[in-house]
Write a protein that holds these residues in place. Structure first.
Motif, PDB file in Angstrom:
ATOM      1  N   GLU A 118       5.095   7.456 -22.069  1.00 31.62           N
ATOM      2  CA  GLU A 118       5.729   6.158 -22.250  1.00 31.62           C
ATOM      3  C   GLU A 118       7.250   6.234 -22.146  1.00 31.62           C
ATOM      4  N   TYR A 119       7.780   7.427 -21.967  1.00 30.24           N
ATOM      5  CA  TYR A 119       9.230   7.608 -21.941  1.00 30.24           C
ATOM      6  C   TYR A 119       9.762   7.428 -20.522  1.00 30.24           C
ATOM      7  N   GLY A 120      10.812   6.643 -20.398  1.00 28.19           N
ATOM      8  CA  GLY A 120      11.447   6.450 -19.099  1.00 28.19           C
ATOM      9  C   GLY A 120      11.466   5.022 -18.607  1.00 28.19           C
ATOM     10  N   GLY A 121      10.847   4.098 -19.332  1.00 31.83           N
ATOM     11  CA  GLY A 121      10.812   2.710 -18.885  1.00 31.83           C
ATOM     12  C   GLY A 121      12.191   2.075 -18.792  1.00 31.83           C
ATOM     13  N   ALA A 122      13.165   2.624 -19.534  1.00 37.02           N
ATOM     14  CA  ALA A 122      14.526   2.080 -19.511  1.00 37.02           C
ATOM     15  C   ALA A 122      15.373   2.677 -18.395  1.00 37.02           C
ATOM     16  N   PHE A 123      14.820   3.618 -17.637  1.00 31.36           N
ATOM     17  CA  PHE A 123      15.621   4.283 -16.606  1.00 31.36           C
ATOM     18  C   PHE A 123      16.095   3.328 -15.510  1.00 31.36           C
ATOM     19  N   PRO A 124      15.278   2.372 -15.017  1.00 35.05           N
ATOM     20  CA  PRO A 124      15.803   1.453 -13.995  1.00 35.05           C
ATOM     21  C   PRO A 124      17.042   0.690 -14.468  1.00 35.05           C
ATOM     22  N   GLY A 125      17.028   0.218 -15.732  1.00 36.18           N
ATOM     23  CA  GLY A 125      18.211  -0.459 -16.267  1.00 36.18           C
ATOM     24  C   GLY A 125      19.394   0.476 -16.391  1.00 36.18           C
ATOM     25  N   THR A 165      14.040  -0.005  -6.871  1.00 35.06           N
ATOM     26  CA  THR A 165      13.245   1.135  -6.409  1.00 35.06           C
ATOM     27  C   THR A 165      12.736   1.939  -7.598  1.00 35.06           C
ATOM     28  N   ALA A 166      13.598   2.122  -8.591  1.00 39.68           N
ATOM     29  CA  ALA A 166      13.163   2.817  -9.811  1.00 39.68           C
ATOM     30  C   ALA A 166      12.072   2.025 -10.526  1.00 39.68           C
ATOM     31  N   ALA A 167      12.185   0.698 -10.497  1.00 44.94           N
ATOM     32  CA  ALA A 167      11.169  -0.137 -11.148  1.00 44.94           C
ATOM     33  C   ALA A 167       9.811   0.011 -10.471  1.00 44.94           C
ATOM     34  N   ILE A 168       9.789   0.091  -9.149  1.00 45.34           N
ATOM     35  CA  ILE A 168       8.500   0.251  -8.473  1.00 45.34           C
ATOM     36  C   ILE A 168       7.952   1.655  -8.703  1.00 45.34           C
ATOM     37  N   ASP A 169       8.817   2.670  -8.768  1.00 42.26           N
ATOM     38  CA  ASP A 169       8.366   4.017  -9.109  1.00 42.26           C
ATOM     39  C   ASP A 169       7.686   4.026 -10.476  1.00 42.26           C
ATOM     40  N   TRP A 170       8.335   3.396 -11.456  1.00 44.16           N
ATOM     41  CA  TRP A 170       7.784   3.371 -12.817  1.00 44.16           C
ATOM     42  C   TRP A 170       6.450   2.644 -12.839  1.00 44.16           C
ATOM     43  N   ALA A 171       6.380   1.486 -12.176  1.00 43.53           N
ATOM     44  CA  ALA A 171       5.146   0.701 -12.174  1.00 43.53           C
ATOM     45  C   ALA A 171       4.012   1.452 -11.479  1.00 43.53           C
ATOM     46  N   LEU A 172       4.313   2.142 -10.400  1.00 41.71           N
ATOM     47  CA  LEU A 172       3.273   2.908  -9.704  1.00 41.71           C
ATOM     48  C   LEU A 172       2.745   4.037 -10.574  1.00 41.71           C
ATOM     49  N   GLY A 173       3.619   4.650 -11.358  1.00 44.94           N
ATOM     50  CA  GLY A 173       3.164   5.676 -12.288  1.00 44.94           C
ATOM     51  C   GLY A 173       2.213   5.119 -13.325  1.00 44.94           C
ATOM     52  N   GLU A 174       2.454   3.881 -13.737  1.00 49.46           N
ATOM     53  CA  GLU A 174       1.570   3.249 -14.717  1.00 49.46           C
ATOM     54  C   GLU A 174       0.211   2.895 -14.115  1.00 49.46           C
ATOM     55  N   VAL A 175       0.215   2.268 -12.950  1.00 47.78           N
ATOM     56  CA  VAL A 175      -1.052   1.789 -12.385  1.00 47.78           C
ATOM     57  C   VAL A 175      -1.921   2.941 -11.899  1.00 47.78           C
ATOM     58  N   ALA A 176      -1.293   4.034 -11.470  1.00 47.15           N
ATOM     59  CA  ALA A 176      -2.070   5.137 -10.919  1.00 47.15           C
ATOM     60  C   ALA A 176      -2.955   5.807 -11.959  1.00 47.15           C
ATOM     61  N   VAL A 177      -2.609   5.677 -13.231  1.00 46.97           N
ATOM     62  CA  VAL A 177      -3.411   6.323 -14.278  1.00 46.97           C
ATOM     63  C   VAL A 177      -4.308   5.314 -15.001  1.00 46.97           C
ATOM     64  N   ALA A 178      -4.353   4.074 -14.514  1.00 50.62           N
ATOM     65  CA  ALA A 178      -5.189   3.055 -15.146  1.00 50.62           C
ATOM     66  C   ALA A 178      -6.664   3.310 -14.849  1.00 50.62           C
ATOM     67  N   ILE A 179      -7.507   2.715 -15.647  1.00 51.50           N
ATOM     68  CA  ILE A 179      -8.959   2.769 -15.438  1.00 51.50           C
ATOM     69  C   ILE A 179      -9.415   1.382 -14.990  1.00 51.50           C
ATOM     70  N   ASP A 180     -10.005   1.301 -13.808  1.00 52.98           N
ATOM     71  CA  ASP A 180     -10.438  -0.007 -13.321  1.00 52.98           C
ATOM     72  C   ASP A 180     -11.681  -0.470 -14.072  1.00 52.98           C
ATOM     73  N   HIS A 181     -11.741  -1.788 -14.293  1.00 52.73           N
ATOM     74  CA  HIS A 181     -12.874  -2.399 -14.969  1.00 52.73           C
ATOM     75  C   HIS A 181     -13.794  -3.062 -13.942  1.00 52.73           C
ATOM     76  N   SER A 182     -15.018  -3.295 -14.335  1.00 46.90           N
ATOM     77  CA  SER A 182     -15.971  -3.939 -13.424  1.00 46.90           C
ATOM     78  C   SER A 182     -15.493  -5.346 -13.097  1.00 46.90           C
TER      79      SER A 182
END
Length: 256
Positions: free
Chosen positions: A88-95, A112-129
């Motif tokens: 969870e550390y690093g969300g403030a880096f784009p700002g 660009t930093a914001a999209i990097d951060w968001a991609l890191g979040e979504v890549a580890v998500a678990i998709d639901h039915s």
């Protein structure tokens, strides 16, 4: 002798750069406590720096490893972790990046930093039915505008004044293109990921506003109002069908 939790709190504050007085007393023993604390601080800072480097690969690709190392170290000094999980550390880096000279020269870096951060979040998500649109038939048709939709947890929506998704695709590409033009252009992006993979899709303004409102908890009717404000030609029926067809809806709720 202080309790374990109190001891850990003193050490945590000292390692993060706080007053080391109490921590030095706790570390007293055969070895120099100041030297021991310095070693802990070094390894702590190094682990945080490595984490930031890993979470913002496109920024490192753009600025180079040496400059990114310096930025990451400065960030770890200015922003101590506040969550128990390092993921969870690093969300403030784009700002933080937006306040640097680098962003003055290259104004697209924070996005660009914001999209990097968001991609890191979504890549580890678990998709639901996903939910089939046929499920809506069981709802009273006159109440459909009041219905709220739950969307896939691995979806993020991001607007940027620059086409930063092109930078990510260029970084991930196997070979650089013969010619690349990067001009200021507003984009509305949907990032979708799960189990280590992700996709980036550009949306029109109406569809973006519709999905953003739904993700924020708005009803179908409320989201449609926002979408029409963004794009008067917005078609709510088509947008709703596209949302279900993409497998983005996982549940529905109807307020009492």
């Amino acid at each position: 002798m202080p309790a374990l939790a109190e001891t850990q709190a003193h050490l945590h504050r000292a390692i993060g750069g706080g007053d080391p007085g109490t921590a030095l007393a706790l570390l007293a023993g055969r070895f120099d406590p100041a030297q021991r604390l310095a070693i802990y601080r070094h390894h702590h800072r190094q682990s945080l720096t490595r984490h930031i480097l890993g979470r913002f690969p496109t920024i490192q690709w753009l600025l180079g490893s040496e400059r990114m190392q310096l930025l990451a170290r400065d960030f770890t000094v200015a922003h101590r972790p506040t969550a128990p999980c390092i993921a969870e550390y690093g969300g403030a880096f784009p700002g933080f990046l937006g306040e640097t000279d680098d962003a003055t020269r290259h104004p697209y870096l924070p996005a660009t930093a914001a999209i990097d951060w968001a991609l890191g979040e979504v890549a580890v998500a678990i998709d639901h039915s996903p939910l089939a649109i046929a499920k809506l038939r069981a709802r009273p048709q006159e109440r459909l505008p009041d219905l709220r939709l739950q969307l896939q947890p691995g979806m993020r929506l991001l607007s940027a004044a620059w086409p930063v998704d092109d930078l990510v695709r260029l970084r991930l590409g196997k070979a650089p293109p013969e010619r690349f033009v990067f001009d200021r252009q507003a984009v509305h992006l949907q990032l979708l990921g799960a189990r280590g993979a992700f996709t980036i899709q550009r949306l029109d303004r109406g569809s973006f506003a519709f999905r953003e409102a739904l993700a924020g908890g708005a009803s179908i009717g409320g989201a449609a109002v926002d979408a029409v404000a963004a794009d008067p030609s917005f078609d709510a029926g088509a947008a709703l069908a596209a949302l279900f067809a993409a497998g983005l809806v996982t549940a529905t709720t109807m307020p009492r």
